[in-house]
Design a protein around this motif. Structure first.
Motif, PDB file in Angstrom:
ATOM      1  N   ARG A 143      -0.282   5.900  -1.602  1.00  0.00           N
ATOM      2  CA  ARG A 143      -0.033   6.869  -0.847  1.00  0.00           C
ATOM      3  C   ARG A 143      -0.034   8.129  -1.691  1.00  0.00           C
ATOM      4  NH1 ARG A 143       4.188   3.606   2.018  1.00  0.00           N
ATOM      5  NH2 ARG A 143       2.950   2.828   4.197  1.00  0.00           N
ATOM      6  N   ASN A 147      -2.796  11.316  -0.615  1.00  0.00           N
ATOM      7  CA  ASN A 147      -2.226  12.494  -0.275  1.00  0.00           C
ATOM      8  C   ASN A 147      -2.788  13.568  -1.275  1.00  0.00           C
ATOM      9  OD1 ASN A 147      -0.404  14.177   1.422  1.00  0.00           O
ATOM     10  ND2 ASN A 147       0.583  14.502  -0.731  1.00  0.00           N
ATOM     11  N   VAL A 181      -1.792   0.397   3.139  1.00  0.00           N
ATOM     12  CA  VAL A 181      -1.326   1.761   3.391  1.00  0.00           C
ATOM     13  C   VAL A 181      -1.696   2.076   4.714  1.00  0.00           C
ATOM     14  CG1 VAL A 181      -1.745   4.339   3.405  1.00  0.00           C
ATOM     15  CG2 VAL A 181      -1.380   2.870   1.122  1.00  0.00           C
ATOM     16  N   TYR A 182      -2.816   1.371   5.365  1.00  0.00           N
ATOM     17  CA  TYR A 182      -3.331   1.596   6.621  1.00  0.00           C
ATOM     18  C   TYR A 182      -3.232   0.150   7.279  1.00  0.00           C
ATOM     19  CZ  TYR A 182      -4.961   6.005   4.897  1.00  0.00           C
ATOM     20  OH  TYR A 182      -4.871   7.468   4.284  1.00  0.00           O
TER      21      TYR A 182
END
Length: 362
Positions: A143, A147, A181-182
């Motif tokens: 993540r 980001n 993460v997804y």
């Protein structure tokens, strides 16, 4: 040199010089019999991370100290003369599970990506595998990187494109973590495009974690790797129904990207059929979780178009049948096939998969 002597010598130095010298002292300790783990931990806490109150310099902003620390670690890990297995073990000790140091770790790895510091990235890849590439810590690192490169500095995303060539083991574990993460939502198109390029240009990336043995000290036990395959299959399977459940539609670009990734995944899995190895490429539990998620979405939303529903079930059947055919699926296969039964009357490919592999799921 005794532990008290080492500490006394380091206390004469200001930060960040004390952090630099502490890392080299810890490296020496790692190569000695006994290793003096308690002393190593003390040196990390006081001199590397400044977690002891008296080592904190109140006249220097914390952000500046953190930047200095990241630069010291970056230089240390790529400096010549070190034994990779020892430095990888040291990296694991610097950032143990449950540590509050993960912001520093994230910034260190992001810097390593920018400046192509292979030593740090290789160590980070082993760190992810040893903690589990689907663990909270690894997913948190993924993540942070997403980001940094897709939100804060979106114009530098090209730095990520060469990662599979620069450090395939790290990239493979990062890819597994990005899949998590997804896990519960569709990824942004930019992320989807990057992942498609990664595995299209480097097909072996999906299996790298199975084939590369991490460099660990004698006696170190490599943790079982987790490939990105099941997580990416989940993306492709659930994306049509998630989008439809939201009352929207995928654009043509997204449709092509998901289709491309699905086919790349299947090609990679089917190549294992002739290899006779890597029977632990996909966990039955991971596919079972995807099956549960698909079943829940279909039961919860009545506005899903038949084309979206059929595409999701077709991809699920393809994933399960290709994995069963290649004999690269491990775990509770019977549970997976039992979950498929509730969907079998809705799609002929799922029914065919059940008929073909029910007797082989042992």
């Amino acid at each position: 040199m005794a532990g008290s002597d080492i500490k006394q010598s380091l206390r004469k130095l200001d930060f960040p010089l004390c952090a630099r010298d502490a890392l080299y002292q810890i490296e020496k300790l790692c190569t000695r019999p006994g290793k003096q783990m308690e002393l190593q931990i003390d040196l990390m806490s006081e001199f590397v991370f400044g977690e002891i109150e008296r080592r904190r310099k109140r006249n220097v902003p914390a952000a500046i100290q953190e930047l200095q620390l990241i630069e010291v670690q970056s230089d240390f890990f790529q400096s010549p003369g070190g034994i990779p297995a020892v430095r990888n073990a040291l990296f694991l000790s610097l950032y143990p599970a449950g540590s509050p140091r993960y912001k520093i770790l994230g910034n260190l790895v992001s810097l390593a990506i920018t400046i192509h510091n292979k030593a740090v990235l290789n160590a980070a890849g082993i760190w992810m595998q040893q903690l589990g590439s689907t663990s909270q810590e690894s997913v948190g690192l993924a993540r942070h990187i997403l980001n940094d490169y897709f939100v804060l500095t979106s114009k530098s995303v090209d730095r990520l494109q060469q990662l599979p060539i620069l450090t395939p083991h790290f990239t493979a574990n990062l890819l597994t973590a990005i899949g998590e993460v997804y896990k519960d939502k569709n990824p942004p198109t930019e992320v989807l495009r990057l992942i498609g390029e990664w595995i299209n240009d480097n097909p072996s990336l999906l299996l790298t974690s199975l084939m590369d043995n991490p460099a660990l000290p004698t006696g170190g036990i490599p943790m079982t790797p987790i490939t990105p395959i099941a997580g990416l299959f989940r993306w492709c399977i659930l994306s049509p129904v998630r989008t439809a459940a939201e009352g929207s539609t995928q654009n043509e670009d997204e449709q092509k990207l998901y289709s491309k990734i699905q086919h790349l995944l299947m090609d990679s899995v089917l190549r294992l059929k002739s290899s006779g190895s890597n029977k632990h490429a996909i966990s039955a539990q991971h596919l079972a979780a995807t099956t549960r998620a698909l079943t829940l979405v279909l039961q919860s939303f009545s506005n899903i178009e038949p084309t979206s529903r059929d595409l999701a079930m077709e991809r699920l059947a393809q994933a399960v049948s290709s994995a069963m055919s290649a004999n690269c699926i491990y775990g509770n296969k019977q549970e997976l096939l039992l979950l498929l039964q509730s969907l079998s009357y809705q799609h002929f490919l799922i029914e065919w998969t059940l008929q073909t592999y029910s007797t082989k799921a042992v």
